[in-house]
Design a protein around this motif. Sequence first.
Motif, PDB file in Angstrom:
ATOM      1  N   SER A  87      -8.859 -21.240 -51.043  1.00  0.00           N
ATOM      2  CA  SER A  87     -10.300 -21.092 -50.858  1.00  0.00           C
ATOM      3  C   SER A  87     -10.992 -21.194 -52.221  1.00  0.00           C
ATOM      4  CB  SER A  87     -10.605 -19.730 -50.234  1.00  0.00           C
ATOM      5  OG  SER A  87     -10.270 -18.703 -51.160  1.00  0.00           O
ATOM      6  N   MET A  88     -12.294 -21.373 -52.193  1.00  0.00           N
ATOM      7  CA  MET A  88     -13.054 -21.426 -53.449  1.00  0.00           C
ATOM      8  C   MET A  88     -12.954 -20.094 -54.192  1.00  0.00           C
ATOM      9  SD  MET A  88     -13.976 -24.462 -53.821  1.00  0.00           S
ATOM     10  CE  MET A  88     -14.990 -24.252 -55.274  1.00  0.00           C
ATOM     11  N   ALA A  89     -12.933 -18.983 -53.469  1.00  0.00           N
ATOM     12  CA  ALA A  89     -12.790 -17.677 -54.124  1.00  0.00           C
ATOM     13  C   ALA A  89     -11.442 -17.583 -54.835  1.00  0.00           C
ATOM     14  CB  ALA A  89     -12.937 -16.551 -53.101  1.00  0.00           C
ATOM     15  N   GLY A 109      -9.543 -28.334 -49.895  1.00  0.00           N
ATOM     16  CA  GLY A 109      -9.944 -29.418 -49.001  1.00  0.00           C
ATOM     17  C   GLY A 109      -8.848 -30.434 -48.752  1.00  0.00           C
ATOM     18  N   THR A 110      -8.742 -30.849 -47.508  1.00  0.00           N
ATOM     19  CA  THR A 110      -7.714 -31.787 -47.080  1.00  0.00           C
ATOM     20  C   THR A 110      -7.853 -33.147 -47.748  1.00  0.00           C
ATOM     21  OG1 THR A 110      -7.600 -30.646 -44.960  1.00  0.00           O
ATOM     22  CG2 THR A 110      -6.679 -32.851 -45.037  1.00  0.00           C
ATOM     23  N   ALA A 111      -9.080 -33.619 -47.953  1.00  0.00           N
ATOM     24  CA  ALA A 111      -9.274 -34.939 -48.562  1.00  0.00           C
ATOM     25  C   ALA A 111      -8.666 -34.990 -49.956  1.00  0.00           C
ATOM     26  CB  ALA A 111     -10.758 -35.287 -48.604  1.00  0.00           C
ATOM     27  N   ASN A 112      -8.850 -33.926 -50.722  1.00  0.00           N
ATOM     28  CA  ASN A 112      -8.257 -33.873 -52.064  1.00  0.00           C
ATOM     29  C   ASN A 112      -6.745 -33.963 -52.010  1.00  0.00           C
ATOM     30  OD1 ASN A 112     -10.785 -33.503 -53.315  1.00  0.00           O
ATOM     31  ND2 ASN A 112     -10.662 -31.301 -53.070  1.00  0.00           N
ATOM     32  N   ILE A 113      -6.143 -33.250 -51.076  1.00  0.00           N
ATOM     33  CA  ILE A 113      -4.687 -33.240 -50.964  1.00  0.00           C
ATOM     34  C   ILE A 113      -4.181 -34.601 -50.518  1.00  0.00           C
ATOM     35  CG2 ILE A 113      -2.726 -32.252 -49.705  1.00  0.00           C
ATOM     36  CD1 ILE A 113      -4.266 -29.592 -49.747  1.00  0.00           C
ATOM     37  N   THR A 114      -4.838 -35.209 -49.546  1.00  0.00           N
ATOM     38  CA  THR A 114      -4.429 -36.523 -49.068  1.00  0.00           C
ATOM     39  C   THR A 114      -4.444 -37.535 -50.207  1.00  0.00           C
ATOM     40  OG1 THR A 114      -5.293 -36.020 -46.867  1.00  0.00           O
ATOM     41  CG2 THR A 114      -4.943 -38.341 -47.391  1.00  0.00           C
TER      42      THR A 114
END
Length: 125
Positions: A87-89, A109-114
């Motif tokens: 999470s951002m926290a 975020g999923t897009a970053n991981i992909t």
Amino acid sequence: KVLIFQGANTIFNVGSLSESVISFFEEQNIHFDIALTTEQGLKLYRKELYDLIITDMGRGDESNAGITLIKELNFLHCQVPVIVYCSMAAIRRYSDEAIRLGAYRVVNGTANITSLITDICGLSN
């Protein structure tokens, strides 16, 4: 091959990737092993060769399980890139330590991981 450490209430898991994304990775011969605990994942790590390790920062009752995992992998002299998702926290709280300990990236975020899976596994042009 990608090793994913995920908890029961995880931010990212293979199931959160769309079927088309999973199909794309499978067509490129990228496979995923899932570990629900640090111990289970370390057993897999000792038996298999991985191109990438992805871990949720918090798993089970441990809010910094990703940090614990990186320390364990360092003890094993792991040279595999480790992506920590959270999470951002948790990014605000743990990312500096994770990077200092050797995490390749800390993301949300999923897009970053992909995108990172694509890059690290050599699928980008």
